[in-house]
Design a protein around this motif. Structure first.
Motif, mmCIF file in Angstrom:
data_model
loop_
_atom_site.group_PDB
_atom_site.id
_atom_site.type_symbol
_atom_site.label_atom_id
_atom_site.label_comp_id
_atom_site.label_asym_id
_atom_site.label_seq_id
_atom_site.Cartn_x
_atom_site.Cartn_y
_atom_site.Cartn_z
ATOM 1 N N GLY A 96 -9.894 -9.886 1.825
ATOM 2 C CA GLY A 96 -9.081 -8.671 1.787
ATOM 3 C C GLY A 96 -7.683 -8.928 2.290
ATOM 4 O O GLY A 96 -6.878 -8.010 2.403
ATOM 5 N N LEU B 65 -12.804 -2.300 4.602
ATOM 6 C CA LEU B 65 -11.535 -2.517 3.908
ATOM 7 C C LEU B 65 -10.462 -3.106 4.817
ATOM 8 O O LEU B 65 -9.310 -3.211 4.403
ATOM 9 C CB LEU B 65 -11.052 -1.186 3.311
ATOM 10 N N ASN B 66 -10.858 -3.482 6.016
ATOM 11 C CA ASN B 66 -9.887 -4.116 6.909
ATOM 12 C C ASN B 66 -10.533 -5.332 7.581
ATOM 13 O O ASN B 66 -11.493 -5.194 8.342
ATOM 14 C CB ASN B 66 -9.404 -3.106 7.965
ATOM 15 N N GLY B 67 -9.979 -6.502 7.262
ATOM 16 C CA GLY B 67 -10.556 -7.745 7.757
ATOM 17 C C GLY B 67 -10.402 -7.897 9.259
ATOM 18 O O GLY B 67 -11.305 -8.388 9.946
ATOM 19 N N LYS C 98 0.818 -1.224 0.000
ATOM 20 C CA LYS C 98 0.000 0.000 0.000
ATOM 21 C C LYS C 98 0.850 1.272 0.000
ATOM 22 O O LYS C 98 0.424 2.299 -0.532
ATOM 23 C CB LYS C 98 -0.886 0.028 1.257
ATOM 24 N N ALA D 16 -3.992 -9.977 10.850
ATOM 25 C CA ALA D 16 -3.547 -8.697 11.405
ATOM 26 C C ALA D 16 -2.185 -8.264 10.860
ATOM 27 O O ALA D 16 -1.344 -9.088 10.522
ATOM 28 C CB ALA D 16 -3.478 -8.813 12.925
ATOM 29 N N ASP E 89 -4.404 -1.918 11.989
ATOM 30 C CA ASP E 89 -5.742 -2.428 11.708
ATOM 31 C C ASP E 89 -6.793 -1.743 12.595
ATOM 32 O O ASP E 89 -7.827 -1.295 12.119
ATOM 33 C CB ASP E 89 -5.804 -3.937 11.986
#
Ligand code: HSE
Length: 349
Positions: free
Chosen positions: A321, A179-181, A126, A209, A216
Motif C-alpha cells: 500500500g 488501508l494504512n501500512g 489522495k 509513514a 497514519d
C-alpha cells in the motif's frame, strides 16, 4: 509506435522512480507495453522546472548535485506549475506532489489546469481524488481526456480499477480494508512487545509513514482512502465529514495482549456499507477482529481490501500500500489503462 509525452509534477520519490524506470527500462517497456514514454517537463518545489519538448535528459535530471536546481541546466529555479502544465507539450501529466487533506491544494489546481488544457492526468495524490474526485472526473469527460488515480489507494496494488472493471455483473454492497501500512505495522510491532513510539519510529525509518505520522496513526490517511473507495465504487456521494474517524493511538499493549488471549487481533479497519435505504455508512476505527476474519492475518505494512459482492461473496485483494516503486507502478498502470482505452476506442471506429 505511439509515444506518450509526459510531464512530472513533483520530483520526489514517486515521479523520480517513474523517471528511473523509463531511463533504465524504456526500450523493454516499449516492446512489452506497445507504447513509449518520453518526459518533456519536470517541476519540483525544490528543483524548479525544466521543459524540453524534445525530451528531458533523464540521467541529468536524476543526478543533480546537492544544491543544484534546474536553473543551472537551462530550466528555471521557479516551479511555474500553472504555465508549465498549461503550455507544455505533454499528453499526460503525472501528478505526485504532497497530499493536503484540508483542500487538496495545490494538487487540485494542477489536475484542473491539466484537464482544462486537454491533457490527461494520472495521480497518486489522495487529496484531489478524495476532495474533488467527482468534479475532476467530470472535467476530464468534458475535455475528452482521462483522469486516473489507482495509486491513491493501496499504491500499485489494483483495487479501484479491479472493482470498476472486473466486477461487471456483480453488485458491490460494502468493503472493508486495512488501508494504512504504517498503522498495521505499528500494531504488529506492539503485539511483538515494542512500545508505541519505538514502533512508529521503525515505520518512519522504513519509509512507510506520512511526513506527519498523525495522518497514519490517527486514521486521517484511511479516512481519505475510504472516502475515495466509497464514492468511486459505492457511488456514495459523501464528503470527508461523513467518514467517521478513530485512529490507533488509544490501543494499548494491554488491549493487544487481551485480544490475543481471546483469539482476536486489533486492526485499523476502514469500511463502508450501503444501507437498505440507499445511504452509505463509512468510517475508520480500530477493531479487534476474530483470527478467522480475512483481514486478521494481514501483517506488516501490507494492505488489503475485501469487497462484499452479491454473487461471489467477499473478494479480497492484498498487496503493498506504499513504497516508491510500488506507487510509481501505479502511475504506469494508469498510463497503461489510458493506452488500452485509446486502443479500444480506435477498434470501435
Ligand atoms: N503512509 C501510508 C501508509 C502510505 O502507511 O500506508 C501512503 O498512503
Amino acid at each position: 509506435m505511439t509515444t506518450y509525452d509526459i510531464a512530472l509534477i513533483g520530483f520526489g520519490g514517486v515521479n523520480r522512480t517513474l523517471a528511473e524506470l523509463i531511463a533504465a527500462r524504456g526500450e523493454a517497456l516499449n516492446s512489452e507495453l506497445g507504447f513509449g514514454l518520453r518526459v518533456v517537463a519536470i517541476t519540483d518545489l525544490r528543483l524548479g522546472s525544466l521543459v524540453r519538448p524534445e525530451g528531458v535528459d533523464l540521467p541529468l535530471a536524476l543526478n543533480l548535485a546537492g544544491s543544484e536546481t534546474f536553473a543551472e541546466h537551462g530550466g528555471s529555479a521557479d516551479t511555474n506549475n500553472e504555465s508549465v502544465i498549461r503550455t507544455c507539450t505533454a499528453d499526460i501529466i503525472c501528478e505526485a506532489t504532497f497530499t493536503n487533506p484540508d483542500d487538496g491544494e495545490p494538487a487540485v489546481s494542477h489536475v484542473r489546469w491539466a484537464l482544462e488544457s486537454g491533457k490527461s492526468v494520472c495521480t497518486t495524490n489522495k487529496g484531489p481524488v478524495a476532495l474533488r474526485g467527482a468534479e475532476l472526473t467530470s472535467l476530464a469527460e468534458q475535455n475528452g481526456v482521462h483522469f486516473e488515480f489507482e495509486g491513491a489507494v493501496m499504491s500499485g496494488t489494483p483495487v479501484i480499477r479491479l472493482a470498476k472493471k472486473m466486477f461487471a455483473g456483480l453488485k458491490l454492497n460494502a468493503f472493508e480494508g486495512i488501508l494504512n501500512g504504517t498503522s498495521n505495522y505499528v500494531l504488529g510491532r506492539m503485539e511483538a512487545g515494542l512500545d508505541f513510539e519505538a514502533a512508529i519510529q521503525e515505520a518512519q525509518a522504513l519509509g512507510y509513514a506520512e511526513a506527519n505520522p498523525a495522518a497514519d496513526i490517527e486514521g486521517y490517511d484511511v479516512q481519505l482512502k475510504v472516502l475515495i473507495l466509497a464514492n468511486e465504487l459505492l457511488e456514495a456521494g459523501i464528503e470527508l465529514k461523513d467518514v467517521q474517524r478513530k485512529g490507533i493511538s488509544t490501543v494499548t499493549r494491554e488491549d493487544l495482549r487481551k485480544a490475543s488471549q481471546e483469539g482476536r487481533r486489533w486492526k485499523l479497519v476502514g469500511s463502508a456499507r450501503r444501507n437498505p435505504d440507499g445511504t452509505v455508512t463509512a468510517g475508520v476505527a480500530p477493531t479487534a477482529l476474530p483470527l478467522d476474519h480475512g483481514l486478521a492475518g494481514i501483517s506488516g505494512a501490507t494492505n488489503a481490501a475485501s469487497f462484499d459482492t452479491d454473487l461471489l461473496g467477499p473478494v479480497t485483494v492484498s498487496g503493498p500500500g506504499a513504497g516508491r516503486v510500488e506507487t510509481a507502478y501505479a502511475l504506469l498502470s494508469d498510463i497503461i489503462a489510458m493506452h488500452a482505452a485509446k486502443a479500444g476506442a480506435a477498434a470501435h471506429v
